[in-house]
Write an enzyme that holds these catalytic residues in place. Structure first.
Site, PDB file in Angstrom:
ATOM      1  N   PRO A   1       0.822  -1.207   0.000  1.00  0.00           N
ATOM      2  CA  PRO A   1       0.000   0.000   0.000  1.00  0.00           C
ATOM      3  C   PRO A   1       0.863   1.268   0.000  1.00  0.00           C
ATOM      4  O   PRO A   1       1.868   1.329   0.688  1.00  0.00           O
ATOM      5  CB  PRO A   1      -0.793  -0.094   1.313  1.00  0.00           C
ATOM      6  CG  PRO A   1      -0.510  -1.421   1.888  1.00  0.00           C
ATOM      7  CD  PRO A   1       0.695  -1.981   1.218  1.00  0.00           C
ATOM      8  N   GLU A   2       0.473   2.231  -0.804  1.00  0.00           N
ATOM      9  CA  GLU A   2       1.143   3.524  -0.820  1.00  0.00           C
ATOM     10  C   GLU A   2       0.195   4.560  -0.213  1.00  0.00           C
ATOM     11  O   GLU A   2      -0.869   4.215   0.286  1.00  0.00           O
ATOM     12  CB  GLU A   2       1.552   3.877  -2.256  1.00  0.00           C
ATOM     13  CG  GLU A   2       2.512   2.834  -2.866  1.00  0.00           C
ATOM     14  CD  GLU A   2       3.070   3.235  -4.230  1.00  0.00           C
ATOM     15  OE1 GLU A   2       3.047   4.432  -4.556  1.00  0.00           O
ATOM     16  OE2 GLU A   2       3.523   2.342  -4.958  1.00  0.00           O
TER      17      GLU A   2
END
Ligand SMILES: [Zn+2]
Length: 283
Positions: free
Chosen positions: A2-3
Site C-alpha cells: 500500500p502507498e
C-alpha cells in the site's frame, strides 16, 4: 504494497466507523509482526478506551485514544485492516490482532507476510518512526522551489528522490513511475538538474496522480474492509507500471523497463526522453 492513496482511503473509510467506539478487548495471535508493542502493554493502554480519531502520516495510520495514547499502524507489504463482524471471520488466517468494539464490531489486523507494525506510544511521545517521515505531498510547504532546494547539488535519479520517504512521504514504486510519466520526466534524470518549471510539472503530476488514486479507491474501499475483499492496490489505471513492451497510451512507443535501486521502473522512452549528459549512479 500500500502507498499513500491506499492508506488514506482506508483511513477515510475507517475513521467515521471507529470514532467514538470504545475498545472492549484486545486479542493477539501467536505470531509476531515486524515491530509490535508487547500484548500486555496494548491491553493496558487500549482496553476500555474510546477511539478519538484516526490520522495518517505518510504510510502510517495513527489511532488516538482517550487518555492520549497513540497506536501507530503500518500495513507493511500485505497488511489489511478489516472491520467485521462477517461470516467466516473466525477462521480467517493470518489475523494478528483483534479489537473488540463496544458496538459489537471487530477491527482485525491481517497480515500474511507479517511486515506490519503495531506500536503504542504514551501521551506526549512522538512515535519514533515518524521522525523519518518527510513532508506530505499535499502540504502547503511543499512547493516547486522547496523541492528544488531539497534536490540541490544532488546527482541521484529523480525516481529514487521520489521514493525517498524522508523528503516526500508515502510515494512508492508504482505511483513514482506513474508520476514521472505524467510529468514527462525520464526516471534517471539527475534530480539536481531539474528546472523550476520541471519541478512545477512534477509536483502537479504528483498531486494529480495521488488525488485520482484516492478518488478511485474511495469507490472500492468497502471491499478492502471485508474478509476476502481486494488486496494490494486499487484498480487504478496504470499508464506505464507493469506495462513493459506495451504501446505507450500517448505515443505508441513500447514501454521500457529498467531496474533502479533494485526495483523495476517503467517509462516511455519517447514521452520521457533521457536527459543530455551522463546518467547518475543508481543510488
Ligand atoms: Zn509515449
Amino acid at each position: 504494497m500500500p502507498e499513500l492513496p491506499e492508506v488514506e482511503v482506508i483511513r477515510r473509510a475507517l475513521a467515521p466507523r471507529l470514532r467514538g467506539r470504545r475498545i472492549m478487548a484486545v486479542i493477539w495471535g501467536d505470531k509476531g509482526l515486524r515491530a509490535q508493542s508487547p500484548p500486555e502493554k496494548l491491553r493496558a493502554g487500549l482496553t476500555g478506551r474510546r477511539i478519538l480519531r484516526l490520522l495518517r502520516r505518510g504510510k502510517y495510520l495513527l489511532m488516538q485514544v482517550e487518555g492520549g495514547d497513540t497506536l501507530l499502524l503500518h500495513l507493511g507489504m500485505t497488511g489489511r485492516l478489516l472491520l467485521g463482524p462477517s461470516p467466516g471471520e473466525k477462521n480467517l488466517p493470518h489475523v494478528h490482532l483483534v479489537f473488540d468494539l463496544d458496538d459489537g464490531s471487530r477491527l482485525l489486523f491481517q497480515d500474511v507476510r507479517r511486515f506490519g507494525q503495531v506500536l503504542l506510544y504514551p501521551p506526549g511521545v512522538t512515535p519514533e518512526p515518524l521522525a523519518r517521515v518527510g513532508q506530505e505531498p499535499f502540504c502547503r510547504q511543499v512547493t516547486p522551489a522547496w523541492l528544488q532546494g531539497q534536490a540541490r547539488h544532488r546527482r541521484r535519479p529523480v525516481k529514487n528522490f521520489l521514493l525517498d520517504g524522508r523528503v516526500l512521504a508515502g510515494i512508492g514504486n508504482i505511483y513514482a513511475a506513474e508520476i514521472l510519466f505524467a510529468a514527462g520526466l525520464h526516471p534517471e534524470t539527475p534530480v539536481g538538474e531539474l528546472t523550476l518549471g520541471q519541478w512545477e510539472k512534477l509536483l502537479a503530476a504528483t498531486r494529480r496522480i495521488l488525488r485520482r488514486a484516492i478518488a478511485r479507491g474511495g469507490t472500492t474501499v468497502n471491499d478492502y474492509l471485508q474478509p476476502g475483499g481486494g488486496t494490494g492496490l486499487f484498480q487504478v489505471e496504470l499508464a506505464v507500471y507493469g506495462r513493459a513492451g506495451e504501446p505507450c497510451s500517448r505515443c505508441g512507443t513500447p514501454i521500457r523497463r529498467v531496474v533502479q535501486a533494485g526495483r523495476s521502473t517503467f517509462f516511455c522512452p519517447r514521452c520521457q526522453p533521457a536527459p543530455p549528459g551522463p546518467l547518475p549512479p543508481d543510488a
